[in-house]
Scaffold this motif. Structure first.
Motif, PDB file in Angstrom:
ATOM      1  N   PHE A  66       3.835  -1.877   0.718  1.00  0.00           N
ATOM      2  CA  PHE A  66       2.936  -0.963  -0.001  1.00  0.00           C
ATOM      3  C   PHE A  66       3.721  -0.055  -0.948  1.00  0.00           C
ATOM      4  N   LYS A  67       4.603  -0.658  -1.714  1.00  0.00           N
ATOM      5  CA  LYS A  67       5.465   0.149  -2.568  1.00  0.00           C
ATOM      6  C   LYS A  67       5.038   0.176  -4.031  1.00  0.00           C
ATOM      7  N   SER A  68       4.075  -0.635  -4.416  1.00  0.00           N
ATOM      8  CA  SER A  68       3.745  -0.721  -5.844  1.00  0.00           C
ATOM      9  C   SER A  68       2.238  -0.849  -6.035  1.00  0.00           C
ATOM     10  N   GLY A  69       1.858  -1.497  -7.125  1.00  0.00           N
ATOM     11  CA  GLY A  69       0.445  -1.670  -7.432  1.00  0.00           C
ATOM     12  C   GLY A  69      -0.299  -2.478  -6.393  1.00  0.00           C
ATOM     13  N   PHE A  70       0.437  -3.062  -5.470  1.00  0.00           N
ATOM     14  CA  PHE A  70      -0.178  -3.816  -4.387  1.00  0.00           C
ATOM     15  C   PHE A  70      -1.100  -2.930  -3.548  1.00  0.00           C
ATOM     16  N   ASN A  71      -0.880  -1.599  -3.590  1.00  0.00           N
ATOM     17  CA  ASN A  71      -1.759  -0.662  -2.881  1.00  0.00           C
ATOM     18  C   ASN A  71      -3.196  -0.739  -3.390  1.00  0.00           C
ATOM     19  N   PHE A  72      -3.368  -1.163  -4.634  1.00  0.00           N
ATOM     20  CA  PHE A  72      -4.683  -1.131  -5.270  1.00  0.00           C
ATOM     21  C   PHE A  72      -5.351  -2.510  -5.300  1.00  0.00           C
ATOM     22  N   ASP A  73      -4.793  -3.433  -4.542  1.00  0.00           N
ATOM     23  CA  ASP A  73      -5.377  -4.771  -4.458  1.00  0.00           C
ATOM     24  C   ASP A  73      -6.672  -4.705  -3.643  1.00  0.00           C
ATOM     25  N   PRO A  74      -7.817  -5.024  -4.232  1.00  0.00           N
ATOM     26  CA  PRO A  74      -9.089  -4.932  -3.497  1.00  0.00           C
ATOM     27  C   PRO A  74      -9.192  -5.932  -2.348  1.00  0.00           C
ATOM     28  N   LYS A  75      -8.339  -6.947  -2.332  1.00  0.00           N
ATOM     29  CA  LYS A  75      -8.397  -7.965  -1.285  1.00  0.00           C
ATOM     30  C   LYS A  75      -7.409  -7.707  -0.147  1.00  0.00           C
ATOM     31  N   SER A  76      -6.754  -6.555  -0.181  1.00  0.00           N
ATOM     32  CA  SER A  76      -5.719  -6.278   0.829  1.00  0.00           C
ATOM     33  C   SER A  76      -6.255  -5.469   2.006  1.00  0.00           C
ATOM     34  N   GLY A  77      -7.578  -5.440   2.171  1.00  0.00           N
ATOM     35  CA  GLY A  77      -8.177  -4.639   3.242  1.00  0.00           C
ATOM     36  C   GLY A  77      -7.690  -5.042   4.623  1.00  0.00           C
TER      37      GLY A  77
ATOM     38  N   PHE B 153       0.648   6.538   7.621  1.00  0.00           N
ATOM     39  CA  PHE B 153      -0.795   6.261   7.650  1.00  0.00           C
ATOM     40  C   PHE B 153      -1.480   6.898   6.438  1.00  0.00           C
ATOM     41  N   ILE B 154      -1.114   8.155   6.155  1.00  0.00           N
ATOM     42  CA  ILE B 154      -1.696   8.855   5.000  1.00  0.00           C
ATOM     43  C   ILE B 154      -1.317   8.151   3.704  1.00  0.00           C
ATOM     44  N   LYS B 155      -0.086   7.675   3.636  1.00  0.00           N
ATOM     45  CA  LYS B 155       0.371   6.962   2.435  1.00  0.00           C
ATOM     46  C   LYS B 155      -0.506   5.744   2.155  1.00  0.00           C
ATOM     47  N   ILE B 156      -0.809   4.983   3.211  1.00  0.00           N
ATOM     48  CA  ILE B 156      -1.655   3.799   3.033  1.00  0.00           C
ATOM     49  C   ILE B 156      -3.084   4.210   2.688  1.00  0.00           C
ATOM     50  N   GLN B 157      -3.583   5.201   3.418  1.00  0.00           N
ATOM     51  CA  GLN B 157      -4.974   5.611   3.242  1.00  0.00           C
ATOM     52  C   GLN B 157      -5.227   6.184   1.851  1.00  0.00           C
ATOM     53  N   LYS B 158      -4.296   7.000   1.368  1.00  0.00           N
ATOM     54  CA  LYS B 158      -4.492   7.678   0.085  1.00  0.00           C
ATOM     55  C   LYS B 158      -3.723   7.023  -1.061  1.00  0.00           C
ATOM     56  N   LYS B 159      -3.127   5.861  -0.786  1.00  0.00           N
ATOM     57  CA  LYS B 159      -2.442   5.071  -1.819  1.00  0.00           C
ATOM     58  C   LYS B 159      -1.333   5.874  -2.509  1.00  0.00           C
ATOM     59  N   LYS B 160      -0.450   6.422  -1.689  1.00  0.00           N
ATOM     60  CA  LYS B 160       0.673   7.198  -2.204  1.00  0.00           C
ATOM     61  C   LYS B 160       1.892   6.300  -2.407  1.00  0.00           C
ATOM     62  N   ARG B 161       2.800   6.781  -3.221  1.00  0.00           N
ATOM     63  CA  ARG B 161       4.062   6.069  -3.420  1.00  0.00           C
ATOM     64  C   ARG B 161       4.982   6.300  -2.227  1.00  0.00           C
ATOM     65  N   ASN B 162       6.021   5.473  -2.135  1.00  0.00           N
ATOM     66  CA  ASN B 162       6.993   5.643  -1.052  1.00  0.00           C
ATOM     67  C   ASN B 162       7.679   7.001  -1.117  1.00  0.00           C
TER      68      ASN B 162
END
Length: 456
Positions: free
Chosen positions: A289-300, A355-364
């Motif tokens: 979860f280090k890049s734009g992959f955080n915003f992939d709609p299919k990564s649920g 957990f917050i990083k994943i939930q809120k789509k934060k950078r590393n």
């Protein structure tokens, strides 16, 4: 006041406080003086809430060192003042850049010293400081340097001065002056290189808009393959971790009791394994979860699996904490066992932030920017609380209380030991403790540790 005035005042204060003294109350006074002067020097726009909190912690850290004079309080003083000075000039710069800024400035201080226009008055204004510098300091430095050269080359020349005895340790005075000036110069006149300024955005917590487009991380893997790789990896890791938690807890709580030595070794090994496991878990999540992959709609699905893994790792941390608590109940408190709780607590905080990083789509960078403050808070807690007194007061309740261990290996527990000596009528212990206290009280005023001055 100008920069050079702050440098001269604090360098002179350093020499006055530390000449013929050990480290103690003097460092606490110096730290508080630095903090107060920094507050006066900081522009109003930079006096943010963070800055004011750091000012308060710097004052408290100085008081803590004056009270205890130990390594944790020294670390608190240094970190607090560095953060305070950094925030005084750079309210938007990321705290993580403090380390390279500090290293660069220490390495370049000799060269920056000769850039007089950057820290000395640029105009020839008549005044006390200019005259002192021009008429006293510069000639004194030059005379001192050449005096050393000439003395080394001629015994008769040196004898003209060595026959006189002065009640001043010139070598100590010189070293303190150099060290005091070095500290003051780098504190008040530090510089942030342009490269670091330009790199500040690298540590932003949030992704820029142009990076919020789902795309693969590596050219040899397309987005679908990378997503499936993450799903498979987290499924396998979750299964593996479930089995590890089961076996880990079975070994800890249900196996045949071990000897104290075996239990100690196994407990340390297992807790080290847990801490390493947590670090690796966070690194794996950072990898996926280090890049734009955080915003992939299919990564649920992958995000759910990652959160489950975080939850399982939290269970592992709690299991280790329970075992450490059981270890303490059976074999008493020590610094290391309390330290284990600190590491495990930081591990839980790291998992929560992940957990917050994943939930809120934060950078590393969000993890590092936030964890550094929790680490700083841990340093403050370690320095403000008398853990030695706490350990001794708790262990005194045990039948197997080890007097010699607590007298030699635990710090700042003299009050508790005197109380124990009175309760048990142990005259030998009371004499040893009183001798130690009197030895501390006999130190010169600026070398004293205030804690010992409060013990009757």
């Amino acid at each position: 006041m100008k920069t050079h005035q702050y440098i001269i005042i604090t360098a002179l204060l350093f020499v006055i406080l530390f000449y013929d003294q050990d480290m103690g109350l003097n460092l606490g006074i110096l730290a508080i003086a630095y903090a107060i002067l920094t507050l006066f020097r900081t522009p109003e726009k930079n006096r943010t809430r963070t800055f004011l909190i750091l000012f308060a912690t710097s004052i408290f850290s100085g008081m803590a060192f004056a009270w205890y004079g130990d390594f944790p309080s020294f670390l608190a003083v240094v970190s607090s003042l560095l953060l305070l000075a950094y925030r005084s000039k750079n309210r938007r710069m990321k705290i993580l850049f403090l380390i390279p800024v500090f290293i660069v400035n220490c390495c370049t201080s000799f060269c920056r010293f000769f850039s007089f226009d950057q820290w000395l008055p640029k105009r020839n204004v008549s005044g006390l400081w200019q005259k002192t510098l021009a008429f006293i300091l510069i000639p004194l430095v030059l005379v001192s340097v050449f005096f050393g050269i000439y003395s080394a080359g001629s015994d008769h020349f040196a004898a003209l001065f060595t026959d006189y005895e002065l009640d001043i340790n010139l070598w100590q005075l010189f070293c303190l002056s150099v060290l005091g000036f070095f500290i003051a110069f780098n504190y008040w006149n530090y510089a942030v290189e342009k490269l670091i300024y330009k790199s500040n955005h690298v540590l932003d917590n949030d992704f820029p808009k142009d990076s919020q487009v789902p795309k693969s991380t590596y050219s040899f893997l397309d987005l679908d393959s990378e997503r499936m790789s993450g799903v498979i990896s987290f499924i396998l890791l979750n299964i593996l971790l479930v089995f590890f938690i089961i076996t880990y807890n079975y070994e800890q709580f249900y196996e045949v009791p071990k000897t104290p030595v075996q239990l100690s070794e196994e407990t340390h090994e297992r807790i080290n394994a847990v801490i390493l496991s947590i670090i690796m878990a966070i690194l794996v999540i950072m990898f996926y979860f280090k890049s734009g992959f955080n915003f992939d709609p299919k990564s649920g699905l992958m995000k759910v699996l990652a959160k489950v893994w975080i939850f399982l790792n939290a269970i592992l941390v709690i299991s280790a904490a329970l075992k450490n608590y059981e270890y303490i109940v059976n074999y008493a408190f020590t610094y290391k066992r309390l330290g284990v709780f600190a590491f495990l607590l930081l591990s839980l905080i790291g998992l929560a932030l992940t957990f917050i990083k994943i939930q809120k789509k934060k950078r590393n960078a969000f993890l590092f920017n936030t964890m550094i403050w929790y680490l700083y808070g841990t340093i403050l807690i370690c320095s403000y609380i008398n853990w030695g007194g706490f350990i001794t007061s708790q262990n005194m309740k045990r039948k197997d209380f080890a007097i010699n261990y607590h007298f030699t290996a635990i710090n700042f527990n003299e009050k508790a030991l005197l109380k124990y000596g009175n309760e048990k009528n142990d005259q030998k212990l009371k004499k040893q403790v009183h001798d130690k206290i009197e030895n501390e009280k006999s130190k010169t005023s600026l070398s004293k540790i205030l804690y010992y001055q409060t013990i009757e």
